[in-house]
Design an enzyme around this catalytic site. Structure first.
Site, PDB file in Angstrom:
ATOM      1  N   ARG A 188       0.823  -1.224   0.000  1.00 21.99           N
ATOM      2  CA  ARG A 188       0.000   0.000   0.000  1.00 21.99           C
ATOM      3  C   ARG A 188       0.850   1.263   0.000  1.00 21.99           C
ATOM      4  O   ARG A 188       0.551   2.247   0.679  1.00 21.99           O
ATOM      5  CB  ARG A 188      -0.957   0.000   1.203  1.00 21.99           C
ATOM      6  CG  ARG A 188      -1.883  -1.216   1.247  1.00 21.99           C
ATOM      7  CD  ARG A 188      -2.808  -1.281   0.041  1.00 21.99           C
ATOM      8  NE  ARG A 188      -3.617  -2.492   0.069  1.00 21.99           N
ATOM      9  CZ  ARG A 188      -3.287  -3.636  -0.533  1.00 21.99           C
ATOM     10  NH1 ARG A 188      -2.155  -3.713  -1.238  1.00 21.99           N
ATOM     11  NH2 ARG A 188      -4.077  -4.683  -0.478  1.00 21.99           N
ATOM     12  N   SER A 238     -11.672  -0.447   2.785  1.00 21.45           N
ATOM     13  CA  SER A 238     -11.135  -0.792   4.110  1.00 21.45           C
ATOM     14  C   SER A 238     -10.869   0.489   4.897  1.00 21.45           C
ATOM     15  O   SER A 238     -10.130   1.363   4.440  1.00 21.45           O
ATOM     16  CB  SER A 238      -9.845  -1.595   3.967  1.00 21.45           C
ATOM     17  OG  SER A 238     -10.088  -2.826   3.320  1.00 21.45           O
ATOM     18  N   GLU A 308      -6.903   3.828   7.066  1.00 26.09           N
ATOM     19  CA  GLU A 308      -6.477   3.712   5.671  1.00 26.09           C
ATOM     20  C   GLU A 308      -7.179   4.775   4.835  1.00 26.09           C
ATOM     21  O   GLU A 308      -6.647   5.252   3.850  1.00 26.09           O
ATOM     22  CB  GLU A 308      -6.790   2.311   5.122  1.00 26.09           C
ATOM     23  CG  GLU A 308      -6.284   2.104   3.705  1.00 26.09           C
ATOM     24  CD  GLU A 308      -6.168   0.648   3.321  1.00 26.09           C
ATOM     25  OE1 GLU A 308      -6.713   0.278   2.265  1.00 26.09           O
ATOM     26  OE2 GLU A 308      -5.515  -0.114   4.050  1.00 26.09           O
TER      27      GLU A 308
END
Length: 316
Positions: A188, A238, A308
């Protein structure tokens, strides 16, 4: 409104045309959460020249600004954003095969992941199936090295065209190509995040396969996703990052927080890693849910969950 923002808006209108400067634009129209108060202005830029001009204008005036793609990872405050939002459109939505090597496809940063997957499937190009259900656009996916079902963007990205958007840097507003290796992809994360680069487009390296076989794999993954994720409700995907040594969803569920709700915001009963907008949720509702989840998980496990989702003009 801040004077620097007003002066920037006037300059920008001279670059893009007044019709592509949306004043007091509700950000709820531009985020997958369907939440967010008004931005002072939202500007649609159609090519690299316009983008460089708009960035130069806001930097010269010192106006607050941010760049967005499809807004699939944003929570904007109920008060909105007091600066200028720059959104890619026009040429940034293009997709085309390399004439000499049809397995190489250049995709604009504003092109949706879903429509990219549809194009590749119809042209018999495999390797992107894992990403077919990832919400948002190519630029954001490359920027954060998005992934699903065992695949990540780094697996298919051959090169990335970026713009250095750091004011005052020697390369400010210059666009150039970086190889996949030069992007320093990790979980990520990419070099674009470290160095403040804006992703303009990416070249994907795929392999030939039967379109029907590709579609079958895409459909299978879609079925898995639909059975496990709350795709029928607005969300930002998420909500929390995966912590070291565990999974956010499992920790949240173990803390008994499935279904925890404040106003219109709720920890999904279907997948506890998602905070969803069940209808009429405010940013304040979502933040209240996130704070409670973070505090309760820490109390129960000693693990601090980090968001996130990107928080705009608000904080935990």
């Amino acid at each position: 409104m801040h004077e620097a923002v007003l002066r920037s808006i006037d300059k920008i209108a001279g670059i893009t045309g007044e019709d592509r400067v949306l004043r007091d634009e509700p950000m709820s129209r531009h985020t997958s959460f369907r939440i967010g108060g008004p931005a002072a202005a939202l500007v649609l830029v159609s090519d690299e020249r316009e983008l460089a001009g708009v960035l130069r204008a806001v930097d010269e005036e010192g106006a607050d600004h941010m760049l967005i793609g499809n807004g699939s990872n944003l929570l904007v405050s109920d008060e909105g954003y007091p600066g200028i939002v720059i959104k890619l459109a026009g040429e940034f939505e293009d997709i085309s095969q390399d004439i000499e090597d049809p397995c190489r496809v250049r995709v604009g940063a504003a092109k949706l992941m879903s429509s990219t997957a549809a194009f590749l499937t119809s042209h018999g190009l495999s390797g992107f199936e894992f990403a077919s259900g990832i919400p948002g656009s190519i630029g954001g996916a490359v920027f954060m090295n998005a992934g699903a079902y065992g695949g990540e963007m780094k697996d298919v990205v051959s090169s990335v065209r970026v713009m250095d958007v750091r004011p005052g840097s020697g390369e400010a507003y210059a666009a150039y190509e970086l190889s996949g290796e030069e992007m320093d992809f990790s979980y990520r994360h990419s070099r674009a995040e470290d160095e403040g680069f804006l992703v303009l487009s990416a070249v994907l390296e795929l392999t030939k396969d039967d379109p029907e076989a590709i579609q079958a794999r895409v459909s299978e993954l879609a079925s898995k996703r639909n059975s496990k994720q709350p795709v029928n409700y607005p969300s930002a995907g998420s909500t929390f990052k995966r912590p070291v040594g565990g999974y956010a969803a499992a920790l949240i569920e173990q803390s008994g927080l499935k279904g925890y709700r404040v106003g219109g915001a709720e920890v999904s009963e279907k997948h506890s890693g998602f905070v969803i907008n069940t209808g009429g949720a405010t940013a304040g509702d979502v933040l209240a849910v996130m704070r409670h989840v973070r505090d309760k998980v820490y109390e129960d496990s000693g693990i601090t969950l980090e968001p996130e989702v990107r928080l705009i003009n608000c904080s935990l």
